[in-house]
Design an enzyme around this catalytic site. Structure first.
Site, PDB file in Angstrom:
ATOM      1  CB  CYS A  12      10.449   9.211  -2.104  1.00  0.00           C
ATOM      2  SG  CYS A  12       8.763   9.416  -2.679  1.00  0.00           S
ATOM      3  CG  HIS A  73      -0.849   7.064  -4.516  1.00  0.00           C
ATOM      4  ND1 HIS A  73       0.320   6.661  -3.947  1.00  0.00           N
ATOM      5  CD2 HIS A  73      -1.584   7.607  -3.516  1.00  0.00           C
ATOM      6  CE1 HIS A  73       0.305   6.972  -2.664  1.00  0.00           C
ATOM      7  NE2 HIS A  73      -0.853   7.553  -2.371  1.00  0.00           N
ATOM      8  CB  CYS A  95       5.888   8.197  -8.811  1.00  0.00           C
ATOM      9  SG  CYS A  95       7.621   7.741  -8.696  1.00  0.00           S
ATOM     10  CG  HIS A 122      -1.927   1.878  -1.617  1.00  0.00           C
ATOM     11  ND1 HIS A 122      -1.450   2.606  -2.687  1.00  0.00           N
ATOM     12  CD2 HIS A 122      -1.425   2.486  -0.507  1.00  0.00           C
ATOM     13  CE1 HIS A 122      -0.693   3.587  -2.265  1.00  0.00           C
ATOM     14  NE2 HIS A 122      -0.660   3.536  -0.926  1.00  0.00           N
ATOM     15  CD  GLU A 124       2.184   2.116  -6.184  1.00  0.00           C
ATOM     16  OE1 GLU A 124       2.549   2.721  -5.163  1.00  0.00           O
ATOM     17  OE2 GLU A 124       2.877   1.240  -6.732  1.00  0.00           O
ATOM     18  CB  SER A 222       1.779   7.082   4.690  1.00  0.00           C
ATOM     19  OG  SER A 222       2.944   6.632   4.067  1.00  0.00           O
ATOM     20  CB  SER A 223       1.049   2.240   1.618  1.00  0.00           C
ATOM     21  OG  SER A 223       1.731   1.073   1.335  1.00  0.00           O
ATOM     22  CG  ASN A 224       6.015   5.211   2.453  1.00  0.00           C
ATOM     23  OD1 ASN A 224       6.786   5.645   3.275  1.00  0.00           O
ATOM     24  ND2 ASN A 224       5.163   5.991   1.791  1.00  0.00           N
ATOM     25  CB  SER A 267       4.089  11.277   2.683  1.00  0.00           C
ATOM     26  OG  SER A 267       3.736  10.370   1.696  1.00  0.00           O
TER      27      SER A 267
HETATM   28 FE1  F3S Z   1       7.830   7.095  -6.516  1.00  0.00          FE
HETATM   29 FE2  F3S Z   1       9.187   5.524  -4.997  1.00  0.00          FE
HETATM   30 FE3  F3S Z   1       8.262   7.718  -4.059  1.00  0.00          FE
HETATM   31  S1  F3S Z   1       7.695   4.999  -6.417  1.00  0.00           S
HETATM   32  S2  F3S Z   1       6.461   8.100  -5.186  1.00  0.00           S
HETATM   33  S3  F3S Z   1       9.793   7.547  -5.624  1.00  0.00           S
HETATM   34  S4  F3S Z   1       8.399   5.850  -2.990  1.00  0.00           S
END
Ligand code: F3S
Length: 675
Positions: A12, A73, A95, A122, A124, A222-224, A267
């Site tokens: 991302c 985070h 971010c 987490h 974040e 990784s949470s996501n 990630s």
């Molecule tokens: Fe930011 Fe969304 Fe990635 S919040 S770190 S762009 S998953």
């Protein structure tokens, strides 16, 4: 087996940004430490570690003097203070979407209750909580939310603010909202789920509904990624892999699937996704000679900087070509790495399908690319060739690409060889630019392997060639033989002609029949002329030449035109004390002696004649032996006088006789008479 990758998967914006910040910092030569792994991907973390980037769990573990990078985070303000207290430089890669949540929650007054939908463990979420000054509670799902509300009883007077961890499951988020809305009359909702996350989750859900098996790629922490796995598992059998190596454990499941879907966490670099895709594709070929494990090995094949690889050209663009080097990376060769020639076009150098040898310049595992160079490989091979030429004395050919201070740079086999001005073969007062873009031959005089430098000499080649030519010349030369060559230099007394290895000299008297003040009136440097060998001095290695031609000898020509006694119109060329020289024909000036200028005695030649005058004179002498001619104006004048006198005499003779005047008649004398 059909393999399909979700429309939205992988790296991302926020993660890519954080990794880039770390990379840039490391590339700047600073000591870099990340507070926690910068990304939940061991490949990237290992790659950064190889560049000297360390990871610390707490501010106190960070090395002194380091730049500490805060990952995407984010962290609580207290963490930043602890780092700054230690005098460490902080580079905040939080971010921007996460930073926005920090701003929302930190702006809430103490009377507000902040609810965070997320995983309390987490990082974040820990950071978000750390930014709250108002009371703050984390709810993982609607049940936890309900239980929390139950504790407070009357909720009508409470003001709630709800935010979400950026990677929170959207389905769970909506359920929490529904629960809260039922009971909280004063609820302010900020949908802070990252759109990238939402998109990725929606794409994973859509694909997992069609697929027989889903492969979720990403870090186990990784949470996501784990949330993507949750989504997929609700629809079909799903497996989590960190890279293609993990596929081996799921072979049985995968080999039965008709459609395998692939998704990846935020990630996960592109190269890992590609690696998994490639390995999955190989499953279709399972019955071929290679085993699955062998094919996996093949797909893991990586590369490293400096490695020599073979690539197949897959596409050609104006400024780069794409190549397949058989690894997980997308290979490319920028134009400046393809050739040293800035004017070259890639399509003139390679075509799609060509197999070319390349050197790996830079591997970017995060982006899944590898930059390659043909030029460097060529140069490396070229340098070996140059080194060998230095040993053997082989003559090399190259193009003069630059004129620099003190000499030239000659490009040969991708190597730039320095040729000092003194070795260029150009005369000291000559212009080195005359060699620019020209092909030259040269010898290597010196090399330095460590510094990859080579020094060459064009002159040495020319000298050797001249020596060879000179040898042949002296074997063949003979008086009377004709040679053709360029005029190399001109002096006051003669001209030097390059006869091929030997320079011959033409004396002024052998240059022309004409009277000239300087040889440059006859020839110029560079003129190619044909000469005849007049004399040879083998002992002193000297050759005398004649340029003037016998048939142009004016003494032969004048025989056909004039003889002694002829009256000619001549031009005064020079004046001396004893007379004047006048040109009879080009190449023959006759002397008009001072005594022959006029009828009367002349005291000073210039009283009667000046240079440029055209006068009539009589040729009184033509001495072919001594090459002397004499003229006389006086003789002409006397001759004319004589002629005039003769004419007059002749005229007198031919005139009619004048009768004598009769004598006056005397009156008759009368006779006397006697009377
Ligand atoms: Fe930011 Fe969304 Fe990635 S919040 S770190 S762009 S998953």
């Amino acid at each position: 087996m059909k393999i399909q990758t979700a429309d939205s998967a992988g790296f991302c914006f926020g993660v890519a940004r954080a990794v880039k910040m770390v990379r840039d910092e490391a590339a700047a030569g600073r000591t870099v430490c990340t507070l926690g792994p910068i990304i939940h991907n061991r490949h990237v973390v290992e790659e950064l570690a190889a560049q000297g980037v360390t990871t610390a769990d707490t501010p106190e573990d960070c090395p002194p003097g380091a730049t500490v990078v805060i990952r995407s985070h984010g962290v609580a303000p207290g963490v930043i203070r602890r780092l700054e207290d230690r005098g460490l430089r902080v580079l905040d890669a939080t971010c921007p979407y996460v930073a926005k949540i920090h701003r929302i929650v930190s702006a809430q007054p103490p009377g507000v209750t902040v609810l965070v939908a997320g995983d309390p463990a987490h990082p974040e979420v820990e950071a978000i909580v750390g930014h709250c000054t108002a009371p703050c509670y984390v709810v993982e799902d609607e049940d936890k939310a309900e239980k929390l509300l139950d504790k407070w009883g009357d909720l009508s007077k409470r003001h709630f603010v709800l935010v979400a961890q950026t990677t929170f499951l959207t389905s769970r988020w909506h359920k929490i909202i529904i629960s809260l809305k039922k009971r909280c009359t004063n609820l302010e909702i900020f949908d802070t789920i990252c759109k990238a996350t939402e998109k990725r989750q929606a794409a994973a859900l859509s694909l997992s509904k069609q697929a027989d098996v889903m492969v979720v790629i990403g870090g186990r922490h990784s949470s996501n990624t784990t949330k993507l796995l949750d989504i997929c598992q609700e629809q079909c059998p799903s497996v989590l892999v960190e890279d293609a190596g993990d596929l081996a454990g799921h072979y049985a499941l995968l080999s039965r699937a008709s459609l395998v879907g692939i998704t990846a966490g935020a990630s996960t670099p592109v190269c890992i996704i590609k690696e998994v895709q490639r390995s999955m594709s190989n499953l279709d070929n399972i019955n071929n000679d290679m085993t699955f494990e062998e094919m996996l090995d093949q797909s893991f094949k990586s590369t490293y900087n400096g490695e020599k690889v073979t690539g197949v050209v897959t596409s050609i663009k104006p400024n780069e070509i794409a190549v397949d080097i058989g690894t997980k990376h997308a290979g490319y060769v920028p134009l400046h790495e393809l050739t040293d020639d800035p004017g070259a076009a890639p399509e003139d150098l390679v075509k799609v399908g060509d197999e070319i040898e390349l050197q790996v310049v830079r591997v970017n595992d995060v982006e899944g690319t590898v930059m390659l160079s043909k030029r460097r490989l060529d140069a490396a091979a070229g340098f070996e060739k140059v080194m060998a030429a230095g040993e053997t004395g082989e003559i090399l050919t190259g193009i003069v690409t630059e004129v620099i201070k003190g000499g030239l740079l000659v490009l040969t086999s991708g190597v730039k060889v320095f040729v000092p001005a003194s070795q260029s073969g150009v005369p000291r007062d000559g212009d080195l630019n005359t060699l620019l873009r020209k092909e030259v031959q040269f010898k290597i005089l010196e090399t330095n392997r460590q510094r990859r430098r080579a020094l060459g000499s064009i002159r040495a080649v020319e000298r050797a060639r001249r020596e060879e030519l000179a040898k042949t010349f002296w074997e063949e030369v003979e008086v009377g033989r004709e040679y053709t060559g360029p005029v190399k230099s001109i002096t006051n007394f003669g001209v030097f002609v390059d006869l091929g290895g030997v320079d011959g000299r033409i004396g002024l008297t052998d240059l022309t029949w004409l009277r000239v003040k300087h040889p440059s009136e006859v020839v110029s440097i560079g003129d190619v002329i044909t000469v005849t060998v007049k004399d040879i001095d083998t002992e002193n290695k000297k050759v005398s030449l004649i340029y003037k031609k016998a048939e142009d000898n004016p003494w032969e020509k004048i025989k056909e035109i004039h003889q002694v006694g002829d009256i000619v119109e001549v031009k005064i060329m020079s004046i001396t004390a004893f007379g004047a020289f006048a040109q009879i024909i080009p190449g023959i000036d006759g002397l008009i002696h001072i005594s022959q200028i006029a009828r009367e005695r002349v005291e000073k030649v210039s009283d009667k004649l000046k240079v440029g005058d055209v006068v009539r004179a009589k040729i009184t002498e033509l001495d072919y032996e001594r090459k002397r001619a004499s003229l006389s104006i006086k003789a002409l004048l006397l001759a004319e006088d004589q002629e005039a006198e003769a004419s007059m005499a002749e005229a007198a003779q031919e005139a009619p006789e004048v009768p004598a005047e009769p004598a006056a008649e005397e009156p008759p004398v009368e006779e006397e008479t006697a009377e």
